[in-house]
Design a protein around this motif. Sequence first.
Motif, PDB file in Angstrom:
ATOM      1  N   GLY A 382      72.528  76.113  40.961  1.00 21.79           N
ATOM      2  CA  GLY A 382      71.151  76.513  40.697  1.00 21.79           C
ATOM      3  C   GLY A 382      70.194  75.769  41.609  1.00 21.79           C
ATOM      4  N   VAL A 383      68.986  76.308  41.671  1.00 23.76           N
ATOM      5  CA  VAL A 383      67.947  75.677  42.483  1.00 23.76           C
ATOM      6  C   VAL A 383      66.611  75.805  41.758  1.00 23.76           C
ATOM      7  N   ALA A 384      65.727  74.811  41.952  1.00 23.49           N
ATOM      8  CA  ALA A 384      64.362  74.863  41.420  1.00 23.49           C
ATOM      9  C   ALA A 384      63.452  74.220  42.454  1.00 23.49           C
ATOM     10  N   PHE A 385      62.196  74.559  42.390  1.00 27.01           N
ATOM     11  CA  PHE A 385      61.264  73.985  43.371  1.00 27.01           C
ATOM     12  C   PHE A 385      59.889  73.891  42.731  1.00 27.01           C
ATOM     13  N   TYR A 406      66.833  78.808  39.301  1.00 22.11           N
ATOM     14  CA  TYR A 406      67.327  80.075  39.830  1.00 22.11           C
ATOM     15  C   TYR A 406      68.792  79.935  40.206  1.00 22.11           C
ATOM     16  N   LYS A 407      69.533  81.039  39.948  1.00 22.18           N
ATOM     17  CA  LYS A 407      70.938  81.092  40.338  1.00 22.18           C
ATOM     18  C   LYS A 407      71.139  82.278  41.271  1.00 22.18           C
ATOM     19  N   GLY A 408      72.168  82.225  42.013  1.00 18.17           N
ATOM     20  CA  GLY A 408      72.444  83.363  42.885  1.00 18.17           C
ATOM     21  C   GLY A 408      73.185  82.934  44.121  1.00 18.17           C
ATOM     22  N   ASN A 410      74.238  81.378  47.476  1.00 21.49           N
ATOM     23  CA  ASN A 410      73.864  80.077  48.049  1.00 21.49           C
ATOM     24  C   ASN A 410      72.971  80.227  49.257  1.00 21.49           C
ATOM     25  N   LYS A 411      73.227  81.205  50.038  1.00 19.31           N
ATOM     26  CA  LYS A 411      72.421  81.376  51.251  1.00 19.31           C
ATOM     27  C   LYS A 411      70.989  81.718  50.890  1.00 19.31           C
ATOM     28  N   LYS A 412      70.828  82.583  49.889  1.00 19.33           N
ATOM     29  CA  LYS A 412      69.462  82.904  49.476  1.00 19.33           C
ATOM     30  C   LYS A 412      68.765  81.679  48.905  1.00 19.33           C
ATOM     31  N   MET A 413      69.588  80.890  48.184  1.00 17.33           N
ATOM     32  CA  MET A 413      68.985  79.713  47.575  1.00 17.33           C
ATOM     33  C   MET A 413      68.504  78.715  48.619  1.00 17.33           C
TER      34      MET A 413
END
Length: 1698
Positions: A382-385, A406-408, A410-413
């Motif tokens: 996951g990623v957050a900002f 957010y999950k999804g 890795n490249k988009k993240m």
Amino acid sequence: MTTETSWTQMKPAQLPSSRCMKWPQKGLRKGFKKKKSLLQNLDLRGQSNFNTFHTYGLYVNFKNFVCNIGEDAELFMALYDPDQSTFISENYLIRWGSNGMPKEIEKLNNLQAVFTDLSSTDLIRPRISLVCQIVRVGRMELKEAKKHTCGLRRPFGVAVMDITDIIRGKVDDEEKQHFIPFQQIAMETYIRQRQLIMSPLITSQVIGENEPLTSVLNKVIAAKEVNHKGQGLWVSLKLLPGDLPQVQKNFSHLVDRSTAIARKMGFPEIILPGDVRNDIYVTLVHGEFDKGKKKTPKNVEVTMSVCDEEGNTLEKALHPGAGYEGISEYKSVVYYQVKQPCWYETVKVSIAIEEVTRCHIRFTFRHRSSQESRDRSERAFGVAFVKLMKADGTTLQDGRHDLVVYKGDNKKMEDAKFYLTLPGTKAEMEEKELQASKTQASFAATKESTKDSFQIATLICSTKLTQNVDLLGLLNWRSNFQNIKHNLKKLMEVDGGEIVKFLQDTLDALFNIMMEMSDNETYDFLVFDALVFIISLIGDIKFQHFNPVLETYIYKHFSATLAYVKLSKVLNFYVANADDSSKTELLFAALKALKYLFRFIIQSRVLYLRFYGQSEDGDEFNNSIRQLFLAFNTLMDRPLEEAVKIKGAALKYLPSIINDVKLVFDPVELSLLFCKFIQSIPDNQLVRQKLNCMSKIVESNLFRQSECRDVLLPLLTDQLSGQLDDNSSKPDHEASSQLLSSILEVLDRKDVGPTAMHIQLIMERLLRRINRTVIAMNRQSPHVGSFVACMIAILRQMDDSHYTHYINIFKTNQDISDFLMETFIMFKDLIGKNVYAKDWMVMNMTQSRVFLRAINQFAEVLTRRFMDQAGFELQLWNNYFHLAVAFLTHESLQLETFSQAKRTKIMKKYGDMRKEIGFRIRDMWYNLGPHKIKFIPSMVGPILEVTLTPEVELRKATIPIFFDMMQCEFNFSGNGNFHMFENELITRLDQEVEGGKGDEQYKVLLEKLLLEHFRKHKYLSSSGESFALLVSSLLENLLDYRTIVMHDESKENRMSCTVNVLNFYKEKKREDIYIRYLYKLRDLHRDCENYTEAAYTLLLHAELLQWSDKPCVPHLLQRDSYYVYTQQELKEKLYQEIISYFDKGKMWEKAIKLSKELAETYESKVFDYEGLGNLLKKRASFYENIIKAMRPQPEYFAVGYYGQGFPSFLRNKVFIYRGKEYERLEDFSLRLLTQFPNAEKMTSSTPPGEEIKCSPKQYMQCFTVKPVMSLPPNYKDKPVPEQILNYYRANEVQQFQYSRPFRKGEKDPDNEFATMWIERTTYTTGYTFPGILKWFEVRQISTEEISPLENAIETMELTNEKISNCVQQHAWDRSLSVHPLSMLLNGIVDPAVMGGYSNYEKAFFTEQYLQEHPEDQEKIELLKRLIALQMPLLTEGIRIHGEKLTEQLKPLHNRLTSCFRELKEKVERLYGVITLPPNLTERKQSRTGSIVLPYIMSSTLRRLSITSVTSSVISTSSNSSDNASSRPGSDGSVLEPLVERRASSGARVEDVPLKEDNENRISKSKRKEWSLSKSQVIAEKAPEPDLMSPSRKAQRPKSLQLLDNRLTPFHGSSPPPSTPLSPPPLTPKATRTLSSPSLQTDALVTATLPPPPPPKSSQRNSSEVAPPLPVRREAKVPPPPPPKARKSGVLSSEPGPQ
């Protein structure tokens, strides 16, 4: 309006130079006084520099970390507030290697940090802790194998130390090493408890590894004790005052460039212009992550980085802790299998200001596996900002933010351009939730994404980043012209904290708007209002420490050269339109900000003149100032109810502009403007505000210029004069004194130009008003000190010409007299009632110095104008003298009372002012000439006070005034004497010496000087010399009295001195002082419970009064608040008190006598029958007490004080002392010796020689004496109850006897008695006992010798009395125990002890003796008759004994009867038969309820007996009975000493030591027991008389020791043990009282004072006066050894004369 988070970039201002930094720091110290009070309780170890700093740093030196981890570790140290559970500072990071040393070896022994920016509010937190969180860096589990994942940050433990005392400065030792114990968390993998939130209330027995470290911290703090097992940190700590530059400068030995700096997470109290900071603190709070396909929760690691809008990571932007450079990525601690991890890890984001607008913080979440192989394959799930800026340009808001995870793919993240289009926080998502976004749908591919949550907290500490959109709009005004008005208005609503952070930028923006938008006047008003708002904000207590910052801006950064034009124009407009209610609040705010507004105006004008040279605008600026004052004058002149608030503000704040305006405006004109301004205020309006305004004008620089004072001072004195006018209704004393003191303070300076005329103006206009104000003011008023100080200041600044000028102002002498009169009275009052604290030496000495000069100046006026016959003012001169004396005697000038150092200091600076004024008093007295008589006797006391000053020169100069006074009275009074002076001097001398003045040197000097003068005078030489000696004698007595009262705790010595002084005043007929000392003596007696003596003392007062209605003169009343008008009333009250004292002292006979006198008054004069009834009841109780109550009789002691070491009133004198109840010689001696611990007790009773009397030592001689009874004539030949006689044995006595045995001729081995004589010394005291003292001096001592024959006669008489009275007792009371009678009879008739008669026969009844002593024929016949008289008495005794016989006593009685038969037969054959009349032998019936026991004396027995021998025997007997004087010592005092001393057979009899006391102790103690038992008998058997009352027992003579051991308690004495038929010369043991050893003949009995004893031949008369019972104490002679055949048991019989 809600404040949005946004951003802006501003120009970094240049850092100020070091000079600039120091200047505001100084001002800052002033601005911080209020905050200082909070710090007053901090003990900062006496370091003065702590008082001047308001920023602090905590220095930490990390010494060592002792803990067996086995892996690398990171230690995060920070300051923590346990009460609020918040971190105060950022972290200080230490990286610790697995080898137990720092990772960077160069940091070994160099791990130091300073936690900076701590404010005073931090120092007063209730608690503050230094905490350290330890994170290990390694595997998931400590004991895992090598294949397991490495580099994981895992929680390990915490260490906590309370540093409150160090922060408060109570502990300050940088060398001391403190141990901080380490608490490790449990590492068991099976602990899977739910994560706990951060709270100090958490309590858990097991601290699990998955608890957040902050939670562990609170547990450790709450637990207070840690089981550290020796593991922990070692640090040394020190609190450093100052900000970082100051600390680096002042503590360079501690803080250098390598020292890590950990800043406070927040701003310091002061942000100086140019102090740039841009720190963003991000805290990872907690998260919740779904376990997904896993069976257990994930091991989540958060990676944090700062990225730009392109997604590029900013290098070294993250700072986990001070001490290391920044890092690009920060990895969080991993909690093992926790669904909801709590981190509470704070990281500082530090990037350039220009970068902030493009950057965001990215957080990626990854599961970490403990298996290395699995861990490699794990990807971020996951990623957050969060963006640092909002769309509106404001910075991210402080507080917590819930981020969207957010999950999804890795490249988009990783694609910032992609995810930045999405909402970063849940708040943003809610705003966009109505929008349907395809990108969002494809990115959040699954519903599970919403289940994960992540929370952070942010805090921004930046001087360039604002979170307020309105402030941002104002700062960026150029890019948004249309919103300038809106933003200027909205500035008023911005939080003050935001504005002060951006103070310089905000002020720059305001002045730029004003200057650049000069065409539009609207902006001028808006900018003016905004400027006023900012100035007012900084004036608020919360931000007042920013005052120096504002001043720094004005003088160092402000550059608008034409701002003064616009600012003054707007200000003038507001003041001119003050009546416009819509402008009132704006004007009020502007007036409050007037000081800084004018600083901007004046600084602008200064810059303008500096840039353009001379003004190009003509007089426009000056006119604007004039216009402003004109507008103010118009405003002030309006009616009071209008704009009163504005008027008050104008008065309060207008003077604050003076020092600035003066720089660019003519000072004199400015003074005139202020005068007109003050004058424009109507009278009696805003009085206090007006006075305070004038005070501020005076305190400004304007008043320091002489030409300005010329303008201002007349106005100021007018205003003050009006305030202090006598007619002023409500003067404002506080404000007036403040203004006056400000004026005088300026005039006292040396740098303010000429002041003489200004002093003169104040003197003329105000001096007298101030004097009158001080006179009228209550001495308790809080303002009196200020006005007195002002008066002193005026007088101090006046020179001689001022004094002369001032006196010349008065038109008439009467005016001058009035002024001097009130000045003298005021000075005297101020001297008498200290306005200032006694220990304020400087102020008191200054006052004295000024007063002295003024008094001397005014004395010259007195001499010059009020000396001649016509203009002489008696009261004025009188006041002068009293003032001068009060000044001289003031306590602050008595140098001898101070320490040597203080005395030296005063002498050096001020001199001894007493001498100066004393010499002036002397000169003024001699100047009086013929007027002197008017001051006698009133000035005697004051002059005496002057002469008593302990200054030799002053005494020598002033004592001759006494002679001058006496001479003056002698010459001018018309009486040819100086009685007025004499009486007054005696009165005042008594008062002054008692008050502590005067000394031996004064006495000597006074006598010497007076005698010198008197002896030179023709007429005064004789009377004057007598007077001088009289005064010297009085002084000696008074000094003795004072010394004893002050330094001697002995009440007896105080009494002696009091009586000496009392007698002096009685002799001088000074009743007033005499009575005063009487009451002092009464009080001393009362304190000692000497009630009898207290009564006699009061009786002296009563004797001065008459039973008449004459009014009481005041001095007769004296004490005890008797509110009476006539002498009769006072005498009655005194009698009642005296009777009460006599009752307490058991002197009921005296009480009865007084009550009879008082009853006569009640009955026949005042007819107070009720009082009479009460009095008679009391008298009845007194009669009853005499008979029934126990009344121990006191012993009397002779005491001689020999040697020069004693005070004069004791030296080489002999005194008789009346002892206390039951007091023995040993106790009495001990009591005396405690008073004179240096005295040596003499062992002999022989009078000492001259050698001892002249010795410098102290010798004390003490022995018992016996009082000589003086019985009233009405008791003769009557059966007087023993209780009545007991009183006269020890009271109303004046003569006392002491007997000493000695031998004449050779010792006869067969009969020692024949050569044993007695030396009897009689002491006559000056007064009768009891009296006003318990002791009196012996006035006469006489000595006589008693022959052995006379001694034998005395012995036989006493024995007969004893038998007779014992028989009488048993006749009166048949219930008495028979044992005493048995012992008495057995002791006399037993043949074993019948040697007494045979001794007499051998010694006196021989032809040889008669041939050698033919003159003793009568005495021999008397002795024979006494022996014969014993037979009928014994006959009666044996008869009664037979009647009371018990079975046990039958054998004894039979023996007694047979022995007596033989004895009687022998005596009747040799000496004839004598029979007694029936009335002496028959049984008597006592009166109902009476206990009286008649006492028959030997002489009475002889007279009443019938002899059947030859007529010659009868005639001999009667002759001796009638003609011989009363026998000496009818109580045995002659015989006892003889016998007791003879007991020490071979010793020298001429000088027998006084050691018999100890030998007699046993008998004495037994006598006390007897007296107690007897008191019970008396109390229980009231109807049955008991001859031996307890009072008789108590006073048994000590010489009766052996006798008492053998007698029953009922007899004070028993016949002397010796041979059977004659009184043994060796043991004449008949007991007799201490008193009356030599009663006189019948004719002399009534004499009050017994005359000296008659010649020896007449001493043997058996007086008709009843002798004392044989119950008295023994004389001090050792008792004889008992006969061998007898035992000393209580019941054993004792031989005696028959």
